[in-house]
Design an enzyme around this catalytic site. Structure first.
Site, PDB file in Angstrom:
ATOM      1  N   ASP A 187     -11.371   9.061   0.666  1.00  0.00           N
ATOM      2  CA  ASP A 187     -10.332   8.137   0.218  1.00  0.00           C
ATOM      3  C   ASP A 187      -9.823   8.612  -1.138  1.00  0.00           C
ATOM      4  O   ASP A 187     -10.581   8.645  -2.106  1.00  0.00           O
ATOM      5  CB  ASP A 187     -10.977   6.741   0.095  1.00  0.00           C
ATOM      6  CG  ASP A 187     -10.018   5.620   0.416  1.00  0.00           C
ATOM      7  OD1 ASP A 187      -8.865   5.698  -0.036  1.00  0.00           O
ATOM      8  OD2 ASP A 187     -10.433   4.668   1.094  1.00  0.00           O
ATOM      9  N   ASP A 294      -4.786   6.126  -0.837  1.00  0.00           N
ATOM     10  CA  ASP A 294      -4.721   4.713  -1.192  1.00  0.00           C
ATOM     11  C   ASP A 294      -3.378   4.334  -1.822  1.00  0.00           C
ATOM     12  O   ASP A 294      -2.904   5.035  -2.728  1.00  0.00           O
ATOM     13  CB  ASP A 294      -5.850   4.427  -2.187  1.00  0.00           C
ATOM     14  CG  ASP A 294      -6.043   2.958  -2.472  1.00  0.00           C
ATOM     15  OD1 ASP A 294      -6.416   2.231  -1.551  1.00  0.00           O
ATOM     16  OD2 ASP A 294      -5.817   2.540  -3.632  1.00  0.00           O
ATOM     17  N   GLU A 379      -2.004   5.163   3.143  1.00  0.00           N
ATOM     18  CA  GLU A 379      -2.088   3.700   3.156  1.00  0.00           C
ATOM     19  C   GLU A 379      -0.843   3.216   2.440  1.00  0.00           C
ATOM     20  O   GLU A 379      -0.650   3.494   1.251  1.00  0.00           O
ATOM     21  CB  GLU A 379      -3.338   3.203   2.435  1.00  0.00           C
ATOM     22  CG  GLU A 379      -3.620   1.746   2.787  1.00  0.00           C
ATOM     23  CD  GLU A 379      -3.747   0.810   1.597  1.00  0.00           C
ATOM     24  OE1 GLU A 379      -4.046  -0.369   1.813  1.00  0.00           O
ATOM     25  OE2 GLU A 379      -3.539   1.238   0.445  1.00  0.00           O
ATOM     26  N   HIS A 450     -11.262  -2.769   5.538  1.00  0.00           N
ATOM     27  CA  HIS A 450     -12.099  -3.437   4.538  1.00  0.00           C
ATOM     28  C   HIS A 450     -11.320  -4.422   3.678  1.00  0.00           C
ATOM     29  O   HIS A 450     -11.899  -5.038   2.798  1.00  0.00           O
ATOM     30  CB  HIS A 450     -12.736  -2.368   3.652  1.00  0.00           C
ATOM     31  CG  HIS A 450     -11.697  -1.628   2.854  1.00  0.00           C
ATOM     32  ND1 HIS A 450     -10.761  -0.798   3.450  1.00  0.00           N
ATOM     33  CD2 HIS A 450     -11.408  -1.622   1.535  1.00  0.00           C
ATOM     34  CE1 HIS A 450      -9.960  -0.322   2.521  1.00  0.00           C
ATOM     35  NE2 HIS A 450     -10.330  -0.805   1.351  1.00  0.00           N
ATOM     36  N   ASP A 451     -10.022  -4.546   3.898  1.00  0.00           N
ATOM     37  CA  ASP A 451      -9.196  -5.449   3.083  1.00  0.00           C
ATOM     38  C   ASP A 451      -8.766  -6.693   3.835  1.00  0.00           C
ATOM     39  O   ASP A 451      -7.977  -7.486   3.311  1.00  0.00           O
ATOM     40  CB  ASP A 451      -7.905  -4.732   2.643  1.00  0.00           C
ATOM     41  CG  ASP A 451      -8.149  -3.665   1.593  1.00  0.00           C
ATOM     42  OD1 ASP A 451      -9.147  -3.763   0.870  1.00  0.00           O
ATOM     43  OD2 ASP A 451      -7.314  -2.749   1.500  1.00  0.00           O
TER      44      ASP A 451
END
Ligand code: ISL
Ligand code: CA
Length: 685
Positions: A187, A294, A379, A450-451
């Site tokens: 990431d 990200d 992302e 995960h968000d």
């Protein structure tokens, strides 16, 4: 474009189309509104005036400024084999047919019992992941970090956080993936660094020195002390409050779109871009196969950091966003990073290890040469379909895939809303999205990360307490995610039907976003219970609890940094492995089928009965053999009639059939995959 274009002209521009779609989605309006020719002829400014109560002042100008940043007519896409997406030999890149799996390291497997998942824990589960059929792991951040945003605040991009292990552990994990025919990506969090990163420390010490320009430091020695002065602009942070924080030591304001310790990097500074490219090359040398990037669409901020439009801020929830969510130099910076960071140069030393070939039958071959370009998965919150296509499908090549977040909530809904998501929404969303792609384009298929709360919980609500329904809906979602055209990204736990957690009070939540939101609600007068109720549905902690490997492990569950509150029987790996009726084995079977049937990774797709609200069917076709695979899903918890013309009696995989395979009725959430094509239609091959 002139200064008062028509709605139709705006809609013909990729960025304009996404912007209008976004506004309509946010307002919960039907997008087909724009299909009306009368509406298309209306001048933008007239519509903006009429809609002023909702869109506020200055909407038209903000929109036109955004459109002005980007070319209206995208350059034609070069065919596969000619562009940077290819594998180098003209064939489609590996990730076109891959299944990705997101590991949240903190909660995957804890090898040393300190309550924190770690890298050796992941390595110990590689056989499990390879058996599941995963082609590429994505690890959420494992870098050295103070942990203010669970590792999305990086202090050292080349070091592993001690709680996760060592660099040697990571090297072993990389080699372990490659030996099993799996790739691995990390990431890359480079919109911001931690305030503890040496660059930021140096910038604070000497704001006028070389590192001062690495960040957005504003104001000067004469700026009066906070809080007596105003921050440089009205932008707000995604985690609440102003996006600026006063640095008394430097006597400057610093920009942070996220937590106050996540300092935004200034990508207009060439040295910043060079540092990021170096980081990427360094990890490629260690064998890393690419990165998930990200909030990568936020890296280019409009020059001068102008004030955000308050009405847009209110509509979208964050003020200033129009100046950076699809910034003027975004494409240029990403294609530069692709060239300077992700693309292999002949003089680069060989990677420490490379992935072994994995054949369609699952057997392993020799290590392959390193990919000429590491995969770039963006992302990209707020980026719509057309903007995503601009980033992925046009020269110069920027990203390979983007995450389009519109999938996660129905029109007019946001993550914090407590509601039941109708699966018909997913159907509409994917039919529209896939129908807008050109040849060679791929979408990322994801439902969980995960968000976000678990999609399964959003679909079932309280009914998730019924284990049969829970397993059935999990399988229907799996079929949608793994058999539609695109590149699936599973998030840990999806394969065993993980659901949201029954957290009881705010003390059980760890995530900075939820805690800040709770504090803001309390400060605005909400009682403890009410504030908690407004945080719980969207809390990021739901998905961050430990992976449930076995029921027995829960004896020691209290030892985890975030104990799981949800402990229902039947939803652990140990309970499901080997049970052909389980959610886990259905995932395995779906992935095996994807690998075996070229139709399931080819592009062609057809959607019979597009308007049905309870039945979702699609037909995939292998252009090589003409073989067709039909997938039928009952989107509801009721039995429905099966339309006769789509599936066939040659069923190759099914779930939730209630015993009656391919009958006139489909049982709740039934999934049927059947073979069509020449063999079935009777014409000789
Ligand atoms: O949770 C959200 C804020 O409302 C999401 O919008 C999320 O912040 C957004 O998708 C960006 O997420 C990524 O960057 C964040 C980090 O907190 C998330 O975990 C990460 O996935 C900042 O680095
Ligand atoms: Ca540990």
């Amino acid at each position: 474009m002139n200064s008062n274009p028509s709605i139709g002209e705006i809609y013909a521009h990729p960025v304009g189309r996404d912007a209008i779609d976004k506004v309509l989605l946010q307002l919960g309006c039907d997008r087909r509104w724009v299909d009306n020719p009368l509406i298309r002829r209306l001048p933008l400014r007239a519509v903006a005036r009429l809609a002023r109560p909702v869109l506020g002042l200055g909407f038209a100008d903000s929109l036109l400024q955004l459109l002005g940043d980007h070319p209206g007519t995208p350059a034609p896409r070069l065919p596969i084999g000619n562009d940077a997406h290819s594998s180098g030999d003209g064939s489609a890149p590996w990730w076109h047919s891959a299944v990705f799996y997101q590991v949240y390291p903190r909660s995957f497997d804890d090898s040393n019992g300190d309550g924190i998942g770690d890298i050796p824990g992941i390595t110990a589960r590689l056989d499990y992941l390879a058996d599941l059929g995963v082609d590429c792991l994505w690890l959420s951040p494992i870098f050295d970090s103070p942990g203010d945003d669970a590792g999305y605040d990086i202090r050292d991009y080349r070091a592993v956080a001690p709680e996760f292990g060592t660099l040697a552990d990571l090297d072993a994990l990389i080699a372990g993936c490659h030996a099993r025919g799996m790739r691995i990506i990390l990431d890359l969090v480079v919109n911001h660094t931690s305030a503890e990163h040496p660059w930021f420390r140096a910038a604070c010490e000497d704001p006028d020195g070389p590192y001062g320009d690495y960040y957005f430091l504003r104001g000067g020695p004469d700026t009066p002390d906070n809080p007596s002065s105003d921050p440089p602009n009205n932008w707000t942070s995604f985690f609440g409050g102003s996006a600026w924080r006063w640095l008394p030591e430097a006597r400057r304001w610093a920009l942070h779109l996220f937590a106050p310790s996540q300092m935004d990097l200034n990508w207009d500074t060439p040295a910043v871009r060079a540092e990021v490219a170096d980081i990427v090359r360094w990890w490629r040398g260690r064998g890393i196969d690419g990165f998930r990037l990200d909030v990568i669409n936020y890296i280019s901020k409009r020059s001068g950091l102008p004030a955000g439009n308050p009405a847009i801020g209110k509509l979208i929830g964050f003020t200033g966003i129009e100046h950076y969510f699809f910034g003027p130099r975004l494409h240029a910076y990403l294609s530069e990073l692709r060239r300077n960071g992700f693309t292999r140069e002949n003089e680069d030393p060989p990677a420490s290890s490379t992935v072994r070939e994995r054949r369609a039958d699952g057997s392993l071959g020799d290590p392959l040469p390193q990919d000429p370009v590491g995969v770039m998965v963006g992302e990209t919150p707020g980026v719509g379909v057309e903007m995503g296509r601009l980033l992925t499908a046009h020269e110069p090549c920027a990203l390979d895939l983007t995450f389009n977040f519109d999938v996660l909530d129905e029109p007019g809904r946001v993550r914090w809303d407590d509601y039941r998501l109708n699966l018909a929404y997913l159907k509409d969303y994917y039919i529209d999205y896939l129908g807008r792609l050109g040849a060679g384009e791929r979408i990322a298929l994801f439902l969980d990360n995960h968000d976000n709360p678990r999609m399964l919980s959003k679909v079932l609500g309280e009914d998730a307490v019924d284990p049969a329904l829970r397993a059935a809906a999990a399988k229907a979602l799996a079929a949608i995610q793994l058999l539609l055209p695109g590149v699936p990204f599973l998030f840990q736990g999806q394969e065993i039907g993980a659901v949201n957690q029954d957290f009881r009070d705010i003390g059980e939540l760890h995530d900075v976003e939820s805690l800040n939101r709770y504090d803001e609600l309390r400060a605005a007068g909400a009682g403890a219970e009410e504030a908690f109720a407004q945080v719980l549905p969207g809390a990021r902690d739901h998905a961050r609890v430990p992976m449930r490997w076995a029921p027995a492990a829960e004896a020691g569950a209290q030892a985890w940094w975030q104990p799981a509150a949800e402990r229902s029987a039947g939803f652990t790996v140990a309970e499901q492995a080997g049970d052909p009726e389980s959610v886990l084995e259905f995932h395995r079977a779906l992935i095996r089928l994807r690998r075996a049937e070229p139709a399931l990774t080819a592009e062609e797709v057809e959607f019979p009965r597009p308007r049905s609200r309870d039945y979702f069917a699609w037909i995939r076709r292998d252009p090589g053999t003409g073989t067709e695979i039909a997938v039928e899903v009952n989107l509801t918890a009721r039995a429905i009639a099966r339309p006769g013309e789509v599936g066939t009696s040659d069923v190759i995989l099914a779930a939730n059939t209630a015993g009656g395979e391919h009958g006139d009725e489909m049982a709740p959430f039934e999934v049927t995959v059947s073979r069509r094509g020449e063999a079935v239609q009777g014409s000789p091959k």
